[in-house]
Design a protein around this motif. Structure first.
Motif, PDB file in Angstrom:
ATOM      1  N   ARG A  48      23.038 -25.500 -39.065  1.00 33.09           N
ATOM      2  CA  ARG A  48      23.132 -25.111 -39.807  1.00 33.09           C
ATOM      3  C   ARG A  48      24.828 -25.591 -40.161  1.00 33.09           C
ATOM      4  O   ARG A  48      25.356 -25.531 -41.468  1.00 33.09           O
ATOM      5  CB  ARG A  48      23.337 -23.132 -39.287  1.00 33.09           C
ATOM      6  CG  ARG A  48      23.170 -22.456 -38.621  1.00 33.09           C
ATOM      7  CD  ARG A  48      23.943 -20.785 -38.247  1.00 33.09           C
ATOM      8  NE  ARG A  48      24.077 -20.336 -39.258  1.00 33.09           N
ATOM      9  CZ  ARG A  48      24.996 -19.480 -39.683  1.00 33.09           C
ATOM     10  NH1 ARG A  48      25.219 -18.694 -38.239  1.00 33.09           N
ATOM     11  NH2 ARG A  48      25.367 -18.544 -40.385  1.00 33.09           N
ATOM     12  N   TRP A  49      25.546 -26.517 -38.971  1.00 30.59           N
ATOM     13  CA  TRP A  49      26.984 -26.927 -40.144  1.00 30.59           C
ATOM     14  C   TRP A  49      26.513 -28.310 -40.388  1.00 30.59           C
ATOM     15  O   TRP A  49      26.349 -28.607 -41.706  1.00 30.59           O
ATOM     16  CB  TRP A  49      27.275 -27.511 -38.165  1.00 30.59           C
ATOM     17  CG  TRP A  49      28.665 -28.262 -38.476  1.00 30.59           C
ATOM     18  CD1 TRP A  49      29.995 -28.165 -39.311  1.00 30.59           C
ATOM     19  CD2 TRP A  49      28.496 -29.653 -38.283  1.00 30.59           C
ATOM     20  NE1 TRP A  49      31.030 -29.142 -39.115  1.00 30.59           N
ATOM     21  CE2 TRP A  49      30.090 -30.015 -38.311  1.00 30.59           C
ATOM     22  CE3 TRP A  49      27.714 -30.325 -38.094  1.00 30.59           C
ATOM     23  CZ2 TRP A  49      30.358 -31.989 -38.331  1.00 30.59           C
ATOM     24  CZ3 TRP A  49      28.361 -31.820 -37.798  1.00 30.59           C
ATOM     25  CH2 TRP A  49      29.569 -32.422 -38.673  1.00 30.59           C
ATOM     26  N   GLU A  50      25.185 -29.155 -40.018  1.00 29.96           N
ATOM     27  CA  GLU A  50      24.436 -30.415 -40.945  1.00 29.96           C
ATOM     28  C   GLU A  50      24.267 -30.237 -41.829  1.00 29.96           C
ATOM     29  O   GLU A  50      24.102 -30.974 -42.952  1.00 29.96           O
ATOM     30  CB  GLU A  50      23.273 -30.681 -39.573  1.00 29.96           C
ATOM     31  CG  GLU A  50      22.393 -31.624 -39.718  1.00 29.96           C
ATOM     32  CD  GLU A  50      21.799 -32.907 -39.287  1.00 29.96           C
ATOM     33  OE1 GLU A  50      20.817 -33.756 -40.262  1.00 29.96           O
ATOM     34  OE2 GLU A  50      21.948 -31.857 -38.216  1.00 29.96           O
ATOM     35  N   ASP A  93      21.665 -16.426 -33.815  1.00 31.17           N
ATOM     36  CA  ASP A  93      22.377 -17.886 -33.810  1.00 31.17           C
ATOM     37  C   ASP A  93      21.986 -18.842 -35.396  1.00 31.17           C
ATOM     38  O   ASP A  93      22.528 -19.619 -35.692  1.00 31.17           O
ATOM     39  CB  ASP A  93      21.949 -18.511 -32.389  1.00 31.17           C
ATOM     40  CG  ASP A  93      22.490 -17.933 -31.825  1.00 31.17           C
ATOM     41  OD1 ASP A  93      23.100 -17.697 -31.284  1.00 31.17           O
ATOM     42  OD2 ASP A  93      21.686 -17.907 -29.879  1.00 31.17           O
ATOM     43  N   LEU A  94      20.609 -18.615 -35.707  1.00 28.64           N
ATOM     44  CA  LEU A  94      20.009 -19.860 -36.232  1.00 28.64           C
ATOM     45  C   LEU A  94      19.479 -18.294 -37.786  1.00 28.64           C
ATOM     46  O   LEU A  94      18.334 -17.872 -37.571  1.00 28.64           O
ATOM     47  CB  LEU A  94      19.141 -20.112 -36.643  1.00 28.64           C
ATOM     48  CG  LEU A  94      18.554 -21.667 -37.252  1.00 28.64           C
ATOM     49  CD1 LEU A  94      19.951 -22.093 -38.267  1.00 28.64           C
ATOM     50  CD2 LEU A  94      17.645 -22.095 -37.149  1.00 28.64           C
ATOM     51  N   PRO A 456      30.230 -19.985 -37.415  1.00 32.06           N
ATOM     52  CA  PRO A 456      30.083 -20.905 -37.446  1.00 32.06           C
ATOM     53  C   PRO A 456      30.294 -22.495 -37.818  1.00 32.06           C
ATOM     54  O   PRO A 456      30.749 -23.520 -36.641  1.00 32.06           O
ATOM     55  CB  PRO A 456      28.559 -20.829 -37.209  1.00 32.06           C
ATOM     56  CG  PRO A 456      27.872 -19.330 -37.040  1.00 32.06           C
ATOM     57  CD  PRO A 456      28.687 -19.218 -38.439  1.00 32.06           C
ATOM     58  N   LEU A 457      30.337 -22.884 -38.818  1.00 29.20           N
ATOM     59  CA  LEU A 457      30.958 -23.801 -39.944  1.00 29.20           C
ATOM     60  C   LEU A 457      31.978 -23.917 -39.250  1.00 29.20           C
ATOM     61  O   LEU A 457      32.626 -25.483 -38.671  1.00 29.20           O
ATOM     62  CB  LEU A 457      30.144 -24.072 -40.633  1.00 29.20           C
ATOM     63  CG  LEU A 457      28.766 -24.133 -41.166  1.00 29.20           C
ATOM     64  CD1 LEU A 457      28.088 -23.047 -40.765  1.00 29.20           C
ATOM     65  CD2 LEU A 457      28.411 -24.002 -42.901  1.00 29.20           C
ATOM     66  N   LEU A 458      33.021 -23.264 -39.225  1.00 28.94           N
ATOM     67  CA  LEU A 458      34.183 -23.373 -39.115  1.00 28.94           C
ATOM     68  C   LEU A 458      34.713 -23.568 -38.001  1.00 28.94           C
ATOM     69  O   LEU A 458      35.405 -24.864 -37.219  1.00 28.94           O
ATOM     70  CB  LEU A 458      35.217 -21.721 -39.754  1.00 28.94           C
ATOM     71  CG  LEU A 458      37.017 -22.047 -39.602  1.00 28.94           C
ATOM     72  CD1 LEU A 458      37.286 -22.920 -40.502  1.00 28.94           C
ATOM     73  CD2 LEU A 458      36.847 -20.768 -39.443  1.00 28.94           C
TER      74      LEU A 458
END
Length: 491
Positions: A48-50, A93-94, A456-458
């Motif tokens: 998710r972050w990528e 989670d995703l 999650p990104l943070l």
């Protein structure tokens, strides 16, 4: 000493040097596997972050899944027929739905319409690095499985070699001589993570050596057909019939599964040979409070229920094999267990790093020259995460098609080779500062581009900034303990 004696002495020295280099290589591979495995535990969050702009949804209807499959195959029109089609359903989670064919992988929205191509090349590279060291799968998994066996042996022999290690589990002489403190940290971390290390080592060995054995067995007894061997455990594939036919009714299969077994959560839909008369539907569903990665439910093209494989209630061996994956990757009890796996994975990295450093120090005190080996090892410890960050930047700046595996290995090999050739330059202080800077810049840049975004990104960005701070602090402490002018690699 006569000529013959000098020749034997020279041969012995070269053999000892080769022995040390091989030991260092094994430690380096173990360290790389441990570090990449620690990151793989949070692979969904990293994915998710990528690619933060991909569409997300908490759930998707059976009708939308059917539309997504049809849209994906329509995009492949004119290309060779796909052997398999996969739909990854959203979870906590995703929360993303992905449709993958032989030709492309797309994120879809809640209505099943393709929105953006899946481009998580860096996360996939981490998975390949951990599972098979990016080598050809069979040989790579054989190597990784062998390292798992070695890790189990090292763990057990370490306990046997230090009979007081359990009694002294909480005895830490951190204020003593730096080498005593380092040895204590190595022993204490080894004690605290002993169950984890054994679990990871043994399950990794089973996964790696088992997969390699299946591949070799398929080559010798099944004409190279892996599916024929895996079918004995995970269920046989439908008989192939390439005659075109209407697309399998996945929406009906999902609806029937939900009505028939309401307490399971579908995670994957797999269609064999989609759009042909030989197509069949498999739905992998997660069972709550079970360690198995899921049960495979089978349906025909019309969506009629045919039965299940038996991963949830079949033979004990089959259930055990279905449980190994979640036990190894820490995906069986949500975020708390995942974070615990990350912490213990980092501890395993520290154990590997300090163990090899202590071994090199012992050789040095015995009169052997370890300057070059020590320089190479410090580069492995601090250079590996640094190159992983460089690979991430390359993926962002160049695109998802950049050959990350080649970039990683060539860059790391060049760094290690350079430091071994000129060991006095191999100051781990400089490597730590470079790593701290790279991590800090990565987290800060991602915050600027994506903003606060989903939690999650943070969390990932904050973790990067905190890790950068810790690494920078360790570099500052290291300056006070060593001679910065000499950058002696054996300090």
């Amino acid at each position: 000493m006569n000529a013959e004696g000098q020749q034997k002495s020279s041969l012995a020295q070269r053999a000892l040097a080769a022995h040390g280099a091989i030991a260092l290589l094994a430690s380096a591979l173990l360290y790389i596997i441990a570090l990449s495995g620690t990151l793989v535990v949070v692979a969904p969050q990293l994915q998710r972050w990528e690619q933060p702009a991909a569409p997300e949804q908490r759930a998707i209807s059976p009708a939308a899944v059917q539309s997504a499959i049809a849209a994906a195959l329509a995009r492949d029109a004119g290309k060779s027929p796909s052997t398999f089609l996969y739909v990854r359903l959203p979870d906590e989670d995703l929360p993303r739905t992905t449709v993958t064919t032989d030709h492309a992988s797309w994120y879809v929205d809640g209505a099943g319409q393709p929105i953006a191509p899946e481009a998580n090349a860096w996360t996939e590279f981490l998975l390949a690095l951990h599972i098979n060291l990016t080598l050809p799968v069979t040989w790579g998994m054989l190597v990784v499985g062998g390292i798992g066996v070695a890790l189990a042996a090292i763990t057990l022999t370490g306990v046997l070699a230090l009979p007081k290690i359990i009694r002294d589990a909480f005895r830490l002489r951190a204020r003593h001589d730096p080498w005593i403190a380092r040895a204590d940290w190595h022993n204490r971390l080894g004690t605290w993570t002993l169950p984890f290390a054994l679990t990871i080592a043994l399950t990794g060995a089973v996964i790696g050596l088992g997969s390699a054995s299946v591949a070799l067995l398929a080559r010798s007894d099944a004409g190279g057909n892996l599916l024929a061997i895996y079918g004995l455990i995970f269920g046989e594939e439908p008989r192939e019939d390439p005659v075109p036919a209407p697309l399998a009714n996945t929406a009906r299969a999902l609806a029937i599964l939900t009505a028939r077994i309401p307490n399971v959560r579908p995670t994957f839909v797999i269609i064999d040979h989609p759009g042909t008369r030989g197509q069949g539907i498999q739905i992998l569903a997660e069972h709550p409070r079970r360690l198995i990665y899921g049960e495979s439910y089978r349906f025909n093209a019309a969506g009629d229920y045919l039965g299940k494989v038996g991963l949830s209630d079949g033979e004990v061996g089959r259930q055990a094999l279905a449980s190994i994956y979640r036990l190894h990757f820490g995906t069986f009890a949500g975020l708390p267990v995942a974070l615990a796996y990350v912490a213990m994975g980092l501890a395993l990295c520290a154990i590997t790093a300090t163990g090899t450093t202590l071994w090199l120090r012992k050789r040095e005190r015995a009169g052997y020259s370890v300057t070059r080996l020590a320089a190479g090892w410090k580069t492995v410890v601090w250079g590996t995460p640094l190159v992983l960050v460089f690979a991430l930047w390359a993926r962002w700046l160049v695109g998802p098609d950049v050959p990350l595996a080649m970039l990683f290995w060539l860059t790391l090999a060049a760094m290690i080779g350079g430091m071994i050739a000129w060991p006095r330059v191999a100051c781990d202080h400089a490597l730590r500062i470079a790593l701290a800077t790279a991590l800090g810049c990565t987290g800060a840049a991602h915050l600027v581009v994506s903003g606060l975004g989903p939690s999650p990104l943070l969390i990932v960005n904050l973790a990067l900034l905190m890790t950068a701070t810790v690494v920078a602090a360790s570099a500052k402490r290291g300056v006070g303990q060593t001679e910065p002018q000499s950058c002696d690699p054996t300090d």
